[in-house]
Design an enzyme around this catalytic site. Structure first.
Site, PDB file in Angstrom:
ATOM      1  CG  ASN A  56      28.956  28.887   7.727  1.00 30.00           C
ATOM      2  OD1 ASN A  56      28.467  29.240   8.791  1.00 30.00           O
ATOM      3  ND2 ASN A  56      30.025  29.456   7.216  1.00 30.00           N
ATOM      4  CG  ASP A  57      26.953  27.749   3.195  1.00 31.40           C
ATOM      5  OD1 ASP A  57      27.781  26.881   2.869  1.00 31.40           O
ATOM      6  OD2 ASP A  57      27.240  28.959   3.239  1.00 31.40           O
ATOM      7  CG  ASP A 107      34.355  32.463  11.241  1.00 31.09           C
ATOM      8  OD1 ASP A 107      34.798  32.455  12.407  1.00 31.09           O
ATOM      9  OD2 ASP A 107      33.614  33.363  10.810  1.00 31.09           O
ATOM     10  N   GLY A 108      36.654  28.943   9.137  1.00 32.87           N
ATOM     11  CA  GLY A 108      36.744  27.663   8.435  1.00 32.87           C
ATOM     12  C   GLY A 108      37.244  26.541   9.325  1.00 32.87           C
ATOM     13  CG  ASP A 116      24.550  31.848 -12.045  1.00 32.89           C
ATOM     14  OD1 ASP A 116      23.894  31.632 -13.093  1.00 32.89           O
ATOM     15  OD2 ASP A 116      25.395  32.760 -11.943  1.00 32.89           O
TER      16      ASP A 116
END
Length: 280
Positions: free
Chosen positions: A133-134, A59-60, A163
């Site tokens: 993705n994000d 997926d990367g 965090d």
């Protein structure tokens, strides 16, 4: 003659062998082709003048291709050599048949939303990034709390102590956001998912937001000095107090070949064990 770009994930041993097989197949169909290596952190570049892009990896590798293809509206045909394959949806034992169908226009293409992330410092935009993705804003080192002033549609949403925070697309909801306790969102539901990471308050829960609004995140003073912004798992961009990150939906959507609803739910069951059974 149409040109095709083959993206080879060099961390996958079998990718080069498969690349040669794919190239031979393309030649038999009167396509020209080029190779480009991807090592997991390759700089984004222009994929202009290609009819479509084939990725060989996980997926990367698809995320890398998506960032370079989306604004050019170039389709991404992804062959899965990784573990999950939520995005790299064509398995290596079926690529020949699927690629032939795609060339003949018999294979579906799904449009997926992407994030456009802009970093402002002293009122000036110093970085623009795209993410399928994000985007993650967090302390560089674990177990360090950051303070974030978050607005949605210019309306104050929260002052988050955690965090960090993850802003994901529906596509990215199965990645880091899910690992941090965020909801899994079907890819045909166009939404932002905001997931706090180890929030200081138990009341800070994940929230789903519409993509028609702008998300603004300002870095507030805190004891943590090293804070990073990471888009789609790439190298972190250091942030400073008073930096502002603006997140909106990118104007264009990325075209993913054979990445349909059936493949998504199959991956959900077989790869995340989301079956509801006693042995999940």
């Amino acid at each position: 003659m149409k040109k095709v770009l083959i993206v080879i994930c060099i961390t996958k041993d079998e990718s080069m062998t498969l690349a040669k097989e794919v190239a031979a197949f393309l030649s038999s169909k009167n396509f020209q082709y080029d190779f480009i290596n991807f090592d997991g952190f390759s700089e984004d570049t222009s994929f202009e003048d290609y009819a479509f892009v084939i990725t060989l990896g996980g997926d990367g590798t698809v995320l890398y291709a998506a960032r370079n293809c989306v604004n050019l509206e170039i389709p991404v045909f992804s062959i899965n050599l990784g573990e999950f394959g939520f995005l790299a949806s064509v398995e290596k034992n079926e690529w020949h048949e699927k690629l032939d169908l795609f060339i003949k226009d018999y294979l579906s293409i799904q449009n997926r939303s992407m994030l456009k992330v802009s970093l402002f410092r002293d009122g000036e935009c110093i970085e623009n990034k795209l993410g399928l993705n994000d985007v993650v804003i967090s302390a560089k080192n674990s177990a360090r709390t950051v303070s974030l002033n978050i607005k949605y549609k210019k309306i104050h949403l929260c002052n988050l102590k955690a965090d960090g925070v993850i802003i994901s697309t529906s596509t990215g909801s199965t990645a880091y956001s899910a690992a941090a306790g965020g909801p899994i969102v079907a890819p045909d539901v166009n939404a932002f998912v905001m997931t706090p990471i180890n929030a200081f308050s138990l009341s800070s829960r994940p929230i789903i937001l519409g993509v028609d609004g702008e998300i603004s995140i300002e870095i507030e003073p805190c004891r943590t000095k090293e804070i990073n912004m990471i888009v789609d798992g790439q190298d972190g961009i250091p942030l400073k107090t008073k930096d502002k990150i603006i997140i909106v939906e990118n104007e264009k959507k990325v075209k993913l070949v054979s990445c349909n609803d059936e493949n998504f739910y199959e991956a959900l069951r077989s790869k995340l064990n989301w079956t509801g059974g006693p042995h999940a």
